[in-house]
Design a protein around this motif. Structure first.
Motif, PDB file in Angstrom:
ATOM      1  N   ALA A 134      11.082  -0.763   9.942  1.00 34.10           N
ATOM      2  CA  ALA A 134      12.218  -1.421   9.295  1.00 34.10           C
ATOM      3  C   ALA A 134      11.779  -2.125   8.011  1.00 34.10           C
ATOM      4  CB  ALA A 134      12.865  -2.416  10.256  1.00 34.10           C
ATOM      5  N   ALA A 135      10.661  -2.835   8.067  1.00 38.28           N
ATOM      6  CA  ALA A 135      10.147  -3.509   6.873  1.00 38.28           C
ATOM      7  C   ALA A 135       9.736  -2.496   5.807  1.00 38.28           C
ATOM      8  CB  ALA A 135       8.961  -4.398   7.240  1.00 38.28           C
ATOM      9  N   ASN A 136       9.121  -1.390   6.247  1.00 37.55           N
ATOM     10  CA  ASN A 136       8.720  -0.357   5.297  1.00 37.55           C
ATOM     11  C   ASN A 136       9.926   0.198   4.546  1.00 37.55           C
ATOM     12  OD1 ASN A 136       6.103  -0.649   6.263  1.00 37.55           O
ATOM     13  ND2 ASN A 136       6.231   1.123   7.622  1.00 37.55           N
ATOM     14  N   GLU A 137      11.023   0.438   5.272  1.00 39.65           N
ATOM     15  CA  GLU A 137      12.230   0.975   4.642  1.00 39.65           C
ATOM     16  C   GLU A 137      12.808  -0.018   3.641  1.00 39.65           C
ATOM     17  OE1 GLU A 137      14.901   2.017   7.769  1.00 39.65           O
ATOM     18  OE2 GLU A 137      13.595   3.593   8.580  1.00 39.65           O
ATOM     19  N   THR A 138      12.808  -1.295   4.000  1.00 41.62           N
ATOM     20  CA  THR A 138      13.338  -2.325   3.102  1.00 41.62           C
ATOM     21  C   THR A 138      12.513  -2.400   1.824  1.00 41.62           C
ATOM     22  OG1 THR A 138      14.240  -3.645   4.912  1.00 41.62           O
ATOM     23  CG2 THR A 138      13.805  -4.792   2.841  1.00 41.62           C
ATOM     24  N   LEU A 139      11.204  -2.474   1.970  1.00 39.66           N
ATOM     25  CA  LEU A 139      10.334  -2.599   0.804  1.00 39.66           C
ATOM     26  C   LEU A 139      10.339  -1.327  -0.042  1.00 39.66           C
ATOM     27  CD1 LEU A 139       7.361  -4.471   2.495  1.00 39.66           C
ATOM     28  CD2 LEU A 139       9.075  -5.431   0.954  1.00 39.66           C
ATOM     29  N   SER A 140      10.440  -0.191   0.599  1.00 36.47           N
ATOM     30  CA  SER A 140      10.504   1.069  -0.145  1.00 36.47           C
ATOM     31  C   SER A 140      11.775   1.119  -0.985  1.00 36.47           C
ATOM     32  CB  SER A 140      10.448   2.258   0.811  1.00 36.47           C
ATOM     33  OG  SER A 140       9.210   2.303   1.510  1.00 36.47           O
ATOM     34  N   ALA A 141      12.868   0.586  -0.446  1.00 36.05           N
ATOM     35  CA  ALA A 141      14.120   0.537  -1.211  1.00 36.05           C
ATOM     36  C   ALA A 141      13.991  -0.411  -2.404  1.00 36.05           C
ATOM     37  CB  ALA A 141      15.273   0.114  -0.301  1.00 36.05           C
ATOM     38  N   TRP A 142      13.288  -1.527  -2.224  1.00 37.08           N
ATOM     39  CA  TRP A 142      13.085  -2.470  -3.331  1.00 37.08           C
ATOM     40  C   TRP A 142      12.415  -1.796  -4.528  1.00 37.08           C
ATOM     41  CZ3 TRP A 142      10.864  -7.864  -1.518  1.00 37.08           C
ATOM     42  CH2 TRP A 142      11.809  -8.515  -0.710  1.00 37.08           C
ATOM     43  N   PHE A 143      11.408  -0.986  -4.246  1.00 34.55           N
ATOM     44  CA  PHE A 143      10.561  -0.454  -5.316  1.00 34.55           C
ATOM     45  C   PHE A 143      10.846   1.004  -5.668  1.00 34.55           C
ATOM     46  CE2 PHE A 143       8.113  -3.980  -3.438  1.00 34.55           C
ATOM     47  CZ  PHE A 143       7.957  -4.757  -4.572  1.00 34.55           C
ATOM     48  N   GLY A 144      11.762   1.627  -4.919  1.00 35.11           N
ATOM     49  CA  GLY A 144      12.129   3.002  -5.240  1.00 35.11           C
ATOM     50  C   GLY A 144      11.041   4.009  -4.975  1.00 35.11           C
ATOM     51  N   ARG A 145      10.162   3.702  -4.030  1.00 35.02           N
ATOM     52  CA  ARG A 145       9.082   4.621  -3.656  1.00 35.02           C
ATOM     53  C   ARG A 145       8.576   4.230  -2.273  1.00 35.02           C
ATOM     54  NH1 ARG A 145       4.060   2.910  -7.542  1.00 35.02           N
ATOM     55  NH2 ARG A 145       2.811   3.955  -5.951  1.00 35.02           N
ATOM     56  N   VAL A 156       0.838  -1.202   0.000  1.00 36.20           N
ATOM     57  CA  VAL A 156       0.000   0.000   0.000  1.00 36.20           C
ATOM     58  C   VAL A 156       0.872   1.250   0.000  1.00 36.20           C
ATOM     59  CG1 VAL A 156      -1.900  -1.135   1.228  1.00 36.20           C
ATOM     60  CG2 VAL A 156      -0.170   0.114   2.535  1.00 36.20           C
ATOM     61  N   GLU A 157       0.263   2.350  -0.439  1.00 35.76           N
ATOM     62  CA  GLU A 157       0.875   3.661  -0.307  1.00 35.76           C
ATOM     63  C   GLU A 157       0.953   4.020   1.181  1.00 35.76           C
ATOM     64  OE1 GLU A 157       2.028   5.214  -2.819  1.00 35.76           O
ATOM     65  OE2 GLU A 157       0.838   4.757  -4.604  1.00 35.76           O
ATOM     66  N   PRO A 158       1.789   4.976   1.558  1.00 34.15           N
ATOM     67  CA  PRO A 158       1.855   5.370   2.976  1.00 34.15           C
ATOM     68  C   PRO A 158       0.503   5.746   3.570  1.00 34.15           C
ATOM     69  CG  PRO A 158       3.715   6.297   1.798  1.00 34.15           C
ATOM     70  CD  PRO A 158       2.816   5.672   0.750  1.00 34.15           C
ATOM     71  N   ASP A 159      -0.420   6.248   2.724  1.00 27.84           N
ATOM     72  CA  ASP A 159      -1.745   6.618   3.236  1.00 27.84           C
ATOM     73  C   ASP A 159      -2.728   5.451   3.253  1.00 27.84           C
ATOM     74  OD1 ASP A 159      -2.346   6.258   0.562  1.00 27.84           O
ATOM     75  OD2 ASP A 159      -3.039   8.305   0.202  1.00 27.84           O
ATOM     76  N   GLY A 160      -2.280   4.261   2.784  1.00 25.89           N
ATOM     77  CA  GLY A 160      -3.121   3.071   2.849  1.00 25.89           C
ATOM     78  C   GLY A 160      -3.779   2.669   1.548  1.00 25.89           C
ATOM     79  N   ARG A 161      -3.608   3.438   0.483  1.00 25.70           N
ATOM     80  CA  ARG A 161      -4.235   3.065  -0.787  1.00 25.70           C
ATOM     81  C   ARG A 161      -3.510   1.880  -1.415  1.00 25.70           C
ATOM     82  NH1 ARG A 161      -3.546   3.953  -6.113  1.00 25.70           N
ATOM     83  NH2 ARG A 161      -1.753   5.311  -5.764  1.00 25.70           N
TER      84      ARG A 161
END
Length: 283
Positions: A101-112, A38-43
């Motif tokens: 921590a998981a959010n940072e890892t996944l955000s790095a995977w997808f570049g967003r 999901v996006e940071p806002d939950g979408r």
């Protein structure tokens, strides 16, 4: 007719996992679409806008999920008290959400910036009352618990693609749950209810297809045959309630049980008429 394919998709828009047998609950296959980016806002996020999701393999682990994308791997476990209201096609779900921590890892995977949501035991989503007679429980699937497709319909689509000089496509493009070995193309349009493994499935709404069917389900690239163009030849809905091209039927299980490869598929209720399709004008 028999079941010739069974699939779950633990991560919405992630890779399918083939099964020889699946437990069926009222909200669908056990383990199907229980996690969602999901996006940071939950979408919600799908392959429609993030094609590399097709590269992600998801495996259930105790308390969460293990994700693998190429050489990258991460295990995500969820605190049931850490929650986020997520949105799937207009329906809100109070879901468990990944830690920083998981959010940072996944955000790095997808570049967003992204987060991972979990449809845990506390979360609830009910949809489809207008089609199913009453609201059906469902996970993070687009609209209904189960998708049913047939081999005959795929074969007919691939004949159309061949006539257009395009490559054939596999059933993985359509992210089905139950694949039925049926020689008659589009026969499922007449199935109102089927019984498989002692479970009744009501076929409640045809499935409109989107750009995801044009994407390779290993790489996420938009390559090979284009099912949208093929389906437009004779599967363009004439009913504005479900616009676009159609392939497969959304279904609702009416009782729980287990379905296995090779199970007989019995049609126990039939429609009198096929879903109306637009007639394409001759060139």
């Amino acid at each position: 007719m028999k079941v010739t394919g069974l699939n779950i998709h633990p991560l919405k828009s992630g890779r399918a996992i083939a099964r020889e047998a699946v437990v069926v609950n009222l909200d669908g296959f056990e383990g199907d679409r229980r996690f969602m980016l999901v996006e940071p806002d939950g979408r919600f996020i799908t392959q429609r806008e993030l094609q590399p999701l097709a590269q992600v393999e998801a495996t259930h682990i105790d308390g969460g999920v293990h994700l693998k994308k190429g050489a990258d791997e991460v295990s995500v476990r969820f605190d049931p008290d850490r929650r986020l209201n997520v949105v799937v096609w207009g329906s809100e779900v109070d879901a468990a959400v990944s830690d920083d921590a998981a959010n940072e890892t996944l955000s790095a995977w997808f570049g967003r910036p992204v987060k991972l949501a979990h449809m845990d035991a506390t979360a609830e989503r009910l949809v489809g009352a207008d089609w199913a007679g009453s609201a059906a429980p469902v996970g993070f699937a687009d609209g209904f618990p189960i998708l049913i497709t047939t081999t005959g319909s795929l074969a007919d689509l691939n004949r159309t693609l061949a006539d257009k000089g395009q490559e054939p496509v596999g059933m993985d493009r359509f992210r089905t749950n139950i694949l039925v070995d049926c020689d008659d193309a589009w026969e499922e349009d007449f199935w109102e209810s089927v019984e498989v493994g002692g479970i009744t499935f009501d076929l409640v709404k045809p499935c409109a297809r989107c750009i995801m069917t044009t994407q390779d389900q290993i790489t996420g690239e938009r390559i090979g045959g284009n099912p949208i163009q093929g389906l437009a030849e004779k599967r363009m809905s004439a009913d504005r309630r479900v616009p676009g091209v159609l392939f497969g039927w959304n279904a609702v299980p009416r009782n729980a049980g287990t379905v296995r490869l090779g199970d007989e598929v019995k049609v126990i209720g039939r429609r009198g008429e096929r879903w109306p399709m637009k007639v394409r004008a001759s060139a």
